[in-house]
Design a protein around this motif. Structure first.
Motif, PDB file in Angstrom:
ATOM      1  N   SER A  79       1.153  -1.062   0.226  1.00  0.00           N
ATOM      2  CA  SER A  79      -0.009  -0.230  -0.299  1.00  0.00           C
ATOM      3  C   SER A  79       1.053   1.504   0.482  1.00  0.00           C
ATOM      4  O   SER A  79       1.793   1.341   0.859  1.00  0.00           O
ATOM      5  CB  SER A  79      -0.702   0.050   1.341  1.00  0.00           C
ATOM      6  N   VAL A  80       0.536   2.219  -0.448  1.00  0.00           N
ATOM      7  CA  VAL A  80       1.137   3.363  -0.820  1.00  0.00           C
ATOM      8  C   VAL A  80      -0.006   4.671  -0.180  1.00  0.00           C
ATOM      9  O   VAL A  80      -1.217   4.325  -1.212  1.00  0.00           O
ATOM     10  CB  VAL A  80       1.767   3.604  -2.316  1.00  0.00           C
ATOM     11  N   ALA A 189      10.398  10.123  -9.389  1.00  0.00           N
ATOM     12  CA  ALA A 189      10.113   8.947  -9.037  1.00  0.00           C
ATOM     13  C   ALA A 189      10.147   8.640 -10.443  1.00  0.00           C
ATOM     14  O   ALA A 189      10.172   6.915 -11.184  1.00  0.00           O
ATOM     15  CB  ALA A 189       9.634   8.022  -8.393  1.00  0.00           C
ATOM     16  N   ASP A 190       8.556   8.665 -11.448  1.00  0.00           N
ATOM     17  CA  ASP A 190       8.834   8.445 -12.566  1.00  0.00           C
ATOM     18  C   ASP A 190       7.530   9.632 -12.753  1.00  0.00           C
ATOM     19  O   ASP A 190       6.800  10.426 -12.598  1.00  0.00           O
ATOM     20  CB  ASP A 190       8.049   7.120 -12.687  1.00  0.00           C
ATOM     21  N   LEU A 225       7.785   3.078  -1.814  1.00  0.00           N
ATOM     22  CA  LEU A 225       7.801   2.161  -2.968  1.00  0.00           C
ATOM     23  C   LEU A 225       8.591   1.896  -3.143  1.00  0.00           C
ATOM     24  O   LEU A 225       9.998   1.202  -2.589  1.00  0.00           O
ATOM     25  CB  LEU A 225       8.065   3.243  -4.434  1.00  0.00           C
ATOM     26  N   TYR A 226       8.984   0.369  -4.119  1.00  0.00           N
ATOM     27  CA  TYR A 226       9.745  -1.109  -3.535  1.00  0.00           C
ATOM     28  C   TYR A 226      10.631   0.179  -4.849  1.00  0.00           C
ATOM     29  O   TYR A 226      10.006   0.421  -6.184  1.00  0.00           O
ATOM     30  CB  TYR A 226       9.278  -1.970  -4.897  1.00  0.00           C
ATOM     31  N   LEU A 227      11.765   0.248  -5.332  1.00  0.00           N
ATOM     32  CA  LEU A 227      12.893   0.501  -5.973  1.00  0.00           C
ATOM     33  C   LEU A 227      13.873  -0.673  -6.669  1.00  0.00           C
ATOM     34  O   LEU A 227      14.466  -0.920  -5.836  1.00  0.00           O
ATOM     35  CB  LEU A 227      13.711   1.514  -5.342  1.00  0.00           C
ATOM     36  N   GLY A 228      13.657  -1.368  -7.645  1.00  0.00           N
ATOM     37  CA  GLY A 228      14.498  -1.758  -7.853  1.00  0.00           C
ATOM     38  C   GLY A 228      15.149  -1.512  -9.261  1.00  0.00           C
ATOM     39  O   GLY A 228      15.202  -0.143  -9.647  1.00  0.00           O
ATOM     40  N   PRO A 229      16.346  -2.433 -10.042  1.00  0.00           N
ATOM     41  CA  PRO A 229      16.933  -1.279 -11.107  1.00  0.00           C
ATOM     42  C   PRO A 229      16.221  -2.602 -12.551  1.00  0.00           C
ATOM     43  O   PRO A 229      15.083  -3.049 -12.249  1.00  0.00           O
ATOM     44  CB  PRO A 229      17.996  -2.987 -11.022  1.00  0.00           C
ATOM     45  N   GLN A 359       7.941   1.576  -7.531  1.00  0.00           N
ATOM     46  CA  GLN A 359       6.970   0.325  -7.787  1.00  0.00           C
ATOM     47  C   GLN A 359       6.201   0.669  -6.681  1.00  0.00           C
ATOM     48  O   GLN A 359       6.921   0.457  -6.095  1.00  0.00           O
ATOM     49  CB  GLN A 359       7.088  -0.985  -8.573  1.00  0.00           C
ATOM     50  N   PRO A 360       4.671   0.521  -6.721  1.00  0.00           N
ATOM     51  CA  PRO A 360       4.036   0.237  -7.749  1.00  0.00           C
ATOM     52  C   PRO A 360       3.185   1.779  -8.480  1.00  0.00           C
ATOM     53  O   PRO A 360       3.360   2.143  -7.278  1.00  0.00           O
ATOM     54  CB  PRO A 360       2.067  -0.403  -7.037  1.00  0.00           C
TER      55      PRO A 360
END
Length: 374
Positions: A79-80, A189-190, A225-229, A359-360
Motif C-alpha cells: 500500500s502506498v 520517481a516517475d 515505493l519499491y525501488l528496483g533496477p 513501483q507500484p
C-alpha cells in the motif's frame, strides 16, 4: 534516440507547493483498463470532449470544489499513500539550495516537446507524475487523521488496484500542509518527460493553468515505493566481448553457473548471460557512485564492437526472453537504494537513462486535472 541527446530538465524553486484542483475521476470499470489508457492517445484534441461525454454518461465524476487529495492505493501486498495536487512550477530555481524538485535522469527534448503539445491539445494532465521525499512526522500525523474519516471514494479498479481517496478542502488543513511542505525537496520517481513537458507548456503559453502540473508526492519513509533496477540487453554483444571490456577497465570477470552468478549480484557486481554461459563482473564502484553509472561510463564504452541496440527490461525473465529470440547479452543490475538516488541528485548528477524503477505506480484515471478549470 541516443543518450547524447539527453538534457537535464529545468529546476523549479522552493517552497514545494501542491495547489488545489478540481479532480476528475473515471468510473472504476474504466480505471486500470487498457482502453482507458488508449483514450488519452490520438486524436489528442478530442480528449477533452471525450471526457465531457463520459461525464454526461456517468462514467466520469468532476468534483465541484478544488482540493488537494490524499490517495492511497494497494497493489498486491503493498500500500502506498501520497498527496495529489497541482505542483507549482511557475518559479525557476536560482541555485542548488533553491531547488524543490530534483530529476535524477535526463530527458529527450523532442519527446518532452511532443508530450507538451499533446497535453496542450487535450487541455488535460491525464495522470500525476510521481515524486518521493522524506516527509516530516507532522505531515504523516495529518494523513493518519484524515484516513480516520470516510473516504470521498473507495473502489477496486479493473487492474486489481484498490483505491481510497480523501479530499483536503479545509483551509486550515491546506495551510498546515503548505507549512509542512515548505522545506521539502522531492525526487522525480516517475514522469521525467511529463515534468519537462509541464515546464515547456508553461514556457510556451504562460497562464495560471500551465503554471502547475499534476503530481503525487509520496513519503518514502512512510509508505515506501519499491525501488528496483532496470536490466539491459546489449544486441550482438558476446560473453567474450564483455570479458575483453572488463579486462580493459580493470573489472573482475568470472564465468559461473547460473545460480551462483545470480546469487553474486551486488552493489558492485553485475551478472551477464547470453542464455548459455553466465558470468559475473565485479566493478570498481566509488562510494558516491552506482553500478549503473560505472556500467555506462566505463564498461560499455570499452565493448567492441559496440552493441547494435540497448534494450531495457524491468524483469529478469523479460531480459532472458529477449536474448532467446535474437543475439545479445543480458546484463542484470543490482537495485539502487533511495538514499543513493537522493545523494546523486544533491550532488548535481544525473543517472543514465532508465536507471531506476519505482513501483507500484497508481492506475491512470484515479485523478485527472483539466486545464479548462483554471
Amino acid at each position: 534516440m541516443d543518450a547524447g541527446s539527453l538534457v537535464p530538465p529545468p529546476h523549479v524553486a522552493r517552497p514545494l507547493r501542491l495547489l488545489p484542483f478540481r479532480g476528475l475521476t473515471l468510473a472504476p470499470k474504466r480505471i486500470g483498463a487498457p482502453s482507458s489508457v488508449r483514450a488519452f492517445t490520438r486524436p489528442y484534441r478530442d480528449v477533452a470532449d471525450r471526457l465531457q461525454r463520459w461525464e454526461r454518461r456517468g462514467e466520469l465524476s468532476h468534483d465541484e470544489a478544488p482540493a488537494v487529495y490524499l490517495h492511497e492505493y494497494t497493489s498486491g501486498a503493498l500500500s502506498v499513500r501520497g498527496l495529489v495536487g497541482a505542483l507549482d512550477i511557475s518559479r525557476p530555481a536560482t541555485g542548488r539550495d533553491d531547488v524543490a524538485v530534483f530529476p535524477h535522469e535526463g530527458v529527450h527534448p523532442a519527446q518532452a516537446a511532443e508530450l507538451a503539445a499533446r497535453m496542450s491539445e487535450m487541455q488535460t494532465n491525464p495522470a500525476p507524475i510521481l515524486l518521493v521525499h522524506r516527509g516530516p512526522e507532522p505531515l504523516r500525523d495529518l494523513m493518519d487523521n484524515l484516513q480516520r474519516r470516510d473516504p470521498l471514494r473507495e473502489f477496486t479498479d479493473r487492474g486489481g488496484q484498490h483505491h481510497r481517496v480523501w479530499a483536503i478542502r479545509d483551509e486550515h488543513h491546506q495551510a498546515f500542509l503548505g507549512r509542512c511542505l515548505e522545506p521539502a525537496r522531492a525526487v522525480i520517481a516517475d514522469g521525467h518527460h511529463r515534468y519537462a513537458a509541464y515546464l515547456r507548456m508553461q514556457q510556451d503559453d504562460p497562464r495560471a493553468a500551465t503554471g502547475a502540473g499534476l503530481a503525487m508526492l509520496v513519503d518514502q519513509d512512510d509508505t515506501p515505493l519499491y525501488l528496483g533496477p532496470i536490466h539491459r540487453v546489449l544486441g550482438h554483444v558476446t560473453i567474450d566481448g564483455l570479458r575483453t571490456a572488463a579486462e580493459r577497465t580493470g573489472a573482475t570477470f568470472r564465468l559461473a553457473d547460473a545460480a551462483p552468478a545470480v546469487a553474486a549480484l551486488a552493489s558492485d557486481t553485475l551478472v551477464a548471460t547470453d542464455g548459455r554461459s553466465w558470468a559475473t563482473v565485479r566493478l570498481e564502484v566509488p562510494a558516491d557512485r552506482l553500478a549503473v553509472e560505472v556500467l555506462h561510463e566505463r564498461l560499455l564504452p570499452a565493448v567492441t564492437p559496440r552493441p547494435t541496440r540497448v534494450a531495457y527490461h524491468h524483469a529478469v525473465d523479460d531480459a532472458l526472453t529477449d536474448i532467446a529470440s535474437r543475439p545479445g547479452l543480458a546484463v542484470l543490475l543490482p537495485a539502487p537504494g533511495f538514499g543513493q538516488v537522493l545523494a546523486t541528485c544533491r550532488a548535481d548528477r544525473l543517472l543514465p537513462e532508465k536507471a531506476t524503477s519505482f513501483q507500484p505506480k497508481p492506475s491512470v484515471g484515479v485523478l485527472i486535472r483539466s486545464l479548462r478549470d483554471e
